[in-house]
Design a protein around this motif. Structure first.
Motif, PDB file in Angstrom:
ATOM      1  N   LEU A  36       0.880  -0.965   0.192  1.00  0.00           N
ATOM      2  CA  LEU A  36       0.381  -0.490   0.443  1.00  0.00           C
ATOM      3  C   LEU A  36       0.769   1.576   0.358  1.00  0.00           C
ATOM      4  CD1 LEU A  36      -3.061  -1.270   2.971  1.00  0.00           C
ATOM      5  CD2 LEU A  36      -2.915  -0.421   0.456  1.00  0.00           C
ATOM      6  N   GLN A  37       2.561   0.527   0.522  1.00  0.00           N
ATOM      7  CA  GLN A  37       3.182   2.660   0.848  1.00  0.00           C
ATOM      8  C   GLN A  37       3.492   2.675  -0.919  1.00  0.00           C
ATOM      9  OE1 GLN A  37       4.279  -0.198   1.739  1.00  0.00           O
ATOM     10  NE2 GLN A  37       5.637  -1.017   1.096  1.00  0.00           N
ATOM     11  N   HIS A  38       2.982   1.819  -1.881  1.00  0.00           N
ATOM     12  CA  HIS A  38       3.322   2.612  -2.914  1.00  0.00           C
ATOM     13  C   HIS A  38       2.409   2.361  -3.710  1.00  0.00           C
ATOM     14  CE1 HIS A  38       7.505   0.221  -2.130  1.00  0.00           C
ATOM     15  NE2 HIS A  38       7.490   1.367  -1.979  1.00  0.00           N
ATOM     16  N   MET A  39       1.414   2.577  -3.687  1.00  0.00           N
ATOM     17  CA  MET A  39      -0.050   2.704  -3.969  1.00  0.00           C
ATOM     18  C   MET A  39       0.012   4.331  -4.231  1.00  0.00           C
ATOM     19  SD  MET A  39      -1.949  -0.422  -3.715  1.00  0.00           S
ATOM     20  CE  MET A  39      -0.719  -2.746  -4.392  1.00  0.00           C
ATOM     21  N   SER A  40      -1.721   4.376  -5.640  1.00  0.00           N
ATOM     22  CA  SER A  40      -2.557   5.444  -5.526  1.00  0.00           C
ATOM     23  C   SER A  40      -3.884   4.741  -5.883  1.00  0.00           C
ATOM     24  CB  SER A  40      -2.195   6.295  -6.703  1.00  0.00           C
ATOM     25  OG  SER A  40      -2.271   5.201  -7.788  1.00  0.00           O
ATOM     26  N   PRO A  41      -4.314   5.900  -5.055  1.00  0.00           N
ATOM     27  CA  PRO A  41      -6.335   4.934  -5.323  1.00  0.00           C
ATOM     28  C   PRO A  41      -6.394   4.141  -6.220  1.00  0.00           C
ATOM     29  CG  PRO A  41      -5.744   7.554  -3.850  1.00  0.00           C
ATOM     30  CD  PRO A  41      -4.288   6.930  -4.161  1.00  0.00           C
ATOM     31  N   LYS A  42      -5.507   4.581  -7.153  1.00  0.00           N
ATOM     32  CA  LYS A  42      -6.453   4.454  -8.884  1.00  0.00           C
ATOM     33  C   LYS A  42      -5.626   3.191  -8.700  1.00  0.00           C
ATOM     34  CE  LYS A  42      -6.078   5.358 -13.697  1.00  0.00           C
ATOM     35  NZ  LYS A  42      -5.198   6.770 -14.294  1.00  0.00           N
ATOM     36  N   TYR A  43      -4.858   3.058  -8.442  1.00  0.00           N
ATOM     37  CA  TYR A  43      -3.139   1.939  -8.314  1.00  0.00           C
ATOM     38  C   TYR A  43      -4.161   0.693  -7.465  1.00  0.00           C
ATOM     39  CZ  TYR A  43       0.399  -1.449  -9.234  1.00  0.00           C
ATOM     40  OH  TYR A  43       1.107  -2.385  -8.746  1.00  0.00           O
ATOM     41  N   LEU A  44      -4.334   1.029  -6.452  1.00  0.00           N
ATOM     42  CA  LEU A  44      -5.014   0.174  -5.663  1.00  0.00           C
ATOM     43  C   LEU A  44      -6.418  -0.412  -6.256  1.00  0.00           C
ATOM     44  CD1 LEU A  44      -5.841  -1.220  -3.146  1.00  0.00           C
ATOM     45  CD2 LEU A  44      -6.124   0.418  -1.870  1.00  0.00           C
ATOM     46  N   GLU A  45      -7.391   0.291  -7.054  1.00  0.00           N
ATOM     47  CA  GLU A  45      -8.919   0.391  -7.184  1.00  0.00           C
ATOM     48  C   GLU A  45      -8.534  -1.174  -8.211  1.00  0.00           C
ATOM     49  OE1 GLU A  45     -12.504   2.346  -5.924  1.00  0.00           O
ATOM     50  OE2 GLU A  45     -10.845   3.834  -7.534  1.00  0.00           O
ATOM     51  N   GLY A  46      -7.679  -0.543  -8.950  1.00  0.00           N
ATOM     52  CA  GLY A  46      -7.346  -1.411 -10.170  1.00  0.00           C
ATOM     53  C   GLY A  46      -7.025  -3.105  -9.824  1.00  0.00           C
ATOM     54  N   MET A  47      -5.776  -2.575  -8.615  1.00  0.00           N
ATOM     55  CA  MET A  47      -4.655  -4.013  -8.315  1.00  0.00           C
ATOM     56  C   MET A  47      -5.487  -4.736  -7.932  1.00  0.00           C
ATOM     57  SD  MET A  47      -2.540  -6.101  -8.292  1.00  0.00           S
ATOM     58  CE  MET A  47      -2.052  -5.203  -9.150  1.00  0.00           C
ATOM     59  N   ARG A  48      -7.075  -4.340  -6.977  1.00  0.00           N
ATOM     60  CA  ARG A  48      -7.899  -4.948  -6.256  1.00  0.00           C
ATOM     61  C   ARG A  48      -8.783  -5.679  -6.980  1.00  0.00           C
ATOM     62  NH1 ARG A  48     -10.617  -1.563  -1.653  1.00  0.00           N
ATOM     63  NH2 ARG A  48      -8.341  -1.785   0.347  1.00  0.00           N
ATOM     64  N   ARG A  49      -9.348  -5.312  -8.256  1.00  0.00           N
ATOM     65  CA  ARG A  49      -9.943  -5.762  -9.442  1.00  0.00           C
ATOM     66  C   ARG A  49      -9.238  -7.251  -9.969  1.00  0.00           C
ATOM     67  NH1 ARG A  49     -10.708  -1.178 -12.579  1.00  0.00           N
ATOM     68  NH2 ARG A  49     -12.117  -0.196 -11.502  1.00  0.00           N
ATOM     69  N   ILE A  50      -8.035  -6.541 -10.638  1.00  0.00           N
ATOM     70  CA  ILE A  50      -7.704  -7.990 -11.402  1.00  0.00           C
ATOM     71  C   ILE A  50      -7.601  -9.084 -10.226  1.00  0.00           C
ATOM     72  CG2 ILE A  50      -4.953  -6.656 -11.332  1.00  0.00           C
ATOM     73  CD1 ILE A  50      -5.235  -7.904 -13.846  1.00  0.00           C
ATOM     74  N   LEU A  51      -6.733  -8.694  -9.533  1.00  0.00           N
ATOM     75  CA  LEU A  51      -6.619  -9.220  -8.609  1.00  0.00           C
ATOM     76  C   LEU A  51      -7.693 -10.119  -7.486  1.00  0.00           C
ATOM     77  CD1 LEU A  51      -4.865  -8.556  -5.462  1.00  0.00           C
ATOM     78  CD2 LEU A  51      -4.708 -10.740  -6.409  1.00  0.00           C
ATOM     79  N   THR A  52      -9.023  -9.830  -7.644  1.00  0.00           N
ATOM     80  CA  THR A  52     -10.300 -10.362  -7.060  1.00  0.00           C
ATOM     81  C   THR A  52     -10.593 -11.458  -8.468  1.00  0.00           C
ATOM     82  OG1 THR A  52     -11.092  -8.101  -6.259  1.00  0.00           O
ATOM     83  CG2 THR A  52     -12.920  -9.558  -6.821  1.00  0.00           C
ATOM     84  N   VAL A  53     -10.613 -10.814  -9.639  1.00  0.00           N
ATOM     85  CA  VAL A  53     -11.148 -11.787 -10.725  1.00  0.00           C
ATOM     86  C   VAL A  53     -10.302 -12.739 -10.500  1.00  0.00           C
ATOM     87  CG1 VAL A  53     -11.103 -12.246 -13.098  1.00  0.00           C
ATOM     88  CG2 VAL A  53     -12.472 -10.266 -11.956  1.00  0.00           C
ATOM     89  N   SER A  54      -8.799 -13.307 -10.785  1.00  0.00           N
ATOM     90  CA  SER A  54      -8.700 -13.890 -10.512  1.00  0.00           C
ATOM     91  C   SER A  54      -8.778 -14.619  -9.172  1.00  0.00           C
ATOM     92  CB  SER A  54      -6.608 -13.742 -10.403  1.00  0.00           C
ATOM     93  OG  SER A  54      -6.054 -14.613 -10.366  1.00  0.00           O
ATOM     94  N   ALA A  55      -8.555 -14.493  -8.260  1.00  0.00           N
ATOM     95  CA  ALA A  55      -8.838 -14.822  -6.939  1.00  0.00           C
ATOM     96  C   ALA A  55     -10.499 -15.802  -7.472  1.00  0.00           C
ATOM     97  CB  ALA A  55      -8.999 -14.297  -5.293  1.00  0.00           C
ATOM     98  N   ASP A  56     -11.328 -15.040  -7.420  1.00  0.00           N
ATOM     99  CA  ASP A  56     -13.245 -15.627  -7.579  1.00  0.00           C
ATOM    100  C   ASP A  56     -12.615 -16.966  -8.452  1.00  0.00           C
ATOM    101  OD1 ASP A  56     -13.753 -13.848  -5.866  1.00  0.00           O
ATOM    102  OD2 ASP A  56     -14.642 -12.622  -7.434  1.00  0.00           O
ATOM    103  N   THR A  57     -12.046 -16.987  -9.891  1.00  0.00           N
ATOM    104  CA  THR A  57     -11.773 -17.337 -10.593  1.00  0.00           C
ATOM    105  C   THR A  57     -11.352 -19.138 -10.417  1.00  0.00           C
ATOM    106  OG1 THR A  57     -11.611 -16.211 -13.070  1.00  0.00           O
ATOM    107  CG2 THR A  57     -10.962 -18.020 -13.147  1.00  0.00           C
ATOM    108  N   GLU A  58      -9.979 -19.292  -9.700  1.00  0.00           N
ATOM    109  CA  GLU A  58      -8.939 -20.332  -8.561  1.00  0.00           C
ATOM    110  C   GLU A  58     -10.485 -20.891  -7.610  1.00  0.00           C
ATOM    111  OE1 GLU A  58      -6.912 -20.576  -9.912  1.00  0.00           O
ATOM    112  OE2 GLU A  58      -5.180 -19.126 -10.407  1.00  0.00           O
TER     113      GLU A  58
END
Ligand SMILES: [Fe+2]
Ligand SMILES: [Fe+2]
Length: 323
Positions: A36-58
């Motif tokens: 989180l210390q290296h993230m902007s709100p936009k980066y964080l939201e985008g990373m949460r989105r792609i990680l959620t799709v990946s984890a849900d798929t698995e």
């Protein structure tokens, strides 16, 4: 996908201290984002989105494969399927744990989220009704997962995920080899080949859909811009066809795609995207190509197994939770 940012009690603005310029400068210097210390709100939201799709798929692949594993022809085959399912749960665990590190309430995300808000590809909403369909899923779906995750592994700017994917990639290789070995074996006999052909007939086009909207219609430009992944949807779809089409042709299975040697691209030979009947697990190709809006509406409504699979995954939490 508003639900992902809502599952945290703290806003992304409070969690991610950097400006867009700081993130861009960090990445331009060739450094990885480590938390989180290296993230902007936009980066964080985008990373949460792609990680959620990946984890849900698995995660959802586990009940899907488990249901089909009951058709295993022998106990040792059941054992192979179980070890794949165990891998998939471990892959989901990696994704959800990283989401936890990014301030998401994991219990709410995994166990309290309504089934229709899970973000996995529509293909997993269709039941796998036989051993043949399970091994075809390993050959086609796990190949799709491999293509997508190898791209993330190579290009992701989020260090903890990038490193974790070294293990995931190796295990996905085992899953798709399991699929290919079985498909090869089944295709040596006419009956087996016919069964594989029937499975591929509905699964091939669903896996083409897996890669999402064509790049000119895609909403998540941020995924490329911020280096969450490297290739666009159309390129990933090509990568997948480059892997599966020659293999299926070699074992005598017809697929609605061919290689154009001059342009060195794979060309889809059927109407695409197309209309699908989930009850019959069949494509209505006579209707011709349909608009992506129709496909998006089908995905949003989810398919026949969505509630069943999510219910299975959440049941233990509901029956044993102390809250
Ligand atoms: Fe996986
Ligand atoms: Fe897999």
């Amino acid at each position: 996908m508003p639900n992902v940012s809502q599952v945290s009690h703290v806003s992304v603005e409070d969690l991610a201290p950097w400006s867009e310029e700081q993130v861009q400068a960090h990445l331009a210097a060739g450094k990885l984002v480590e938390g989180l210390q290296h993230m902007s709100p936009k980066y964080l939201e985008g990373m949460r989105r792609i990680l959620t799709v990946s984890a849900d798929t698995e995660f959802v692949s586990a009940p899907s494969y488990l249901r089909a594993a009951q058709h295993a022809p022998a106990l040792n085959n059941f054992g192979s399927a179980m070890s794949i399912i165990q891998d998939e749960l471990a892959h989901a665990h990696i994704g959800y744990r990283l989401l936890g590190d990014l301030g998401v309430d994991m219990d709410r995300l995994i166990y309290e989220r309504p089934a229709e808000e899970f973000k996995y590809p529509y293909a997993f909403d269709l039941p796998l009704d036989s051993w043949v369909e399970l091994v075809c899923a390993n050959a086609l779906y796990d190949q799709a997962g491999f293509v997508l995750l190898s791209d993330v592994h190579r290009h992701s700017t989020f260090g903890p995920w990038k490193r974790a994917l070294a293990k995931v990639d190796k295990e996905e290789t085992f899953h798709l080899r399991h699929g290919r070995t079985w498909v090869k074996k089944l295709c040596r006999e006419p009956d087996g080949r016919a069964a594989v052909q029937a499975a591929v007939d509905w699964m091939f086009i669903l896996t083409l859909e897996w890669f999402g909207l064509p790049d000119e219609r895609k909403h998540h430009g941020i995924q490329l811009e911020y280096g969450f992944k490297g290739l666009g949807n159309d390129e990933l779809r090509q990568e997948w066809m480059r892997a599966v089409v020659p293999f299926l042709e070699e074992v005598g299975i017809d697929v609605p795609a061919h290689h154009d040697p001059e342009a060195d691209v794979y060309v889809i030979d059927c109407p695409f995207p197309a209309r699908f009947d989930p009850e019959r697990k069949a494509w209505d190709l006579s209707a011709g190509a349909v608009g992506w809006d129709e496909v998006l509406a089908r995905w949003k409504a989810r398919g026949p197994m969505n509630r069943d699979y999510v219910e299975r995954l959440q049941r233990g939490y509901r029956t044993t939770s102390l809250r």
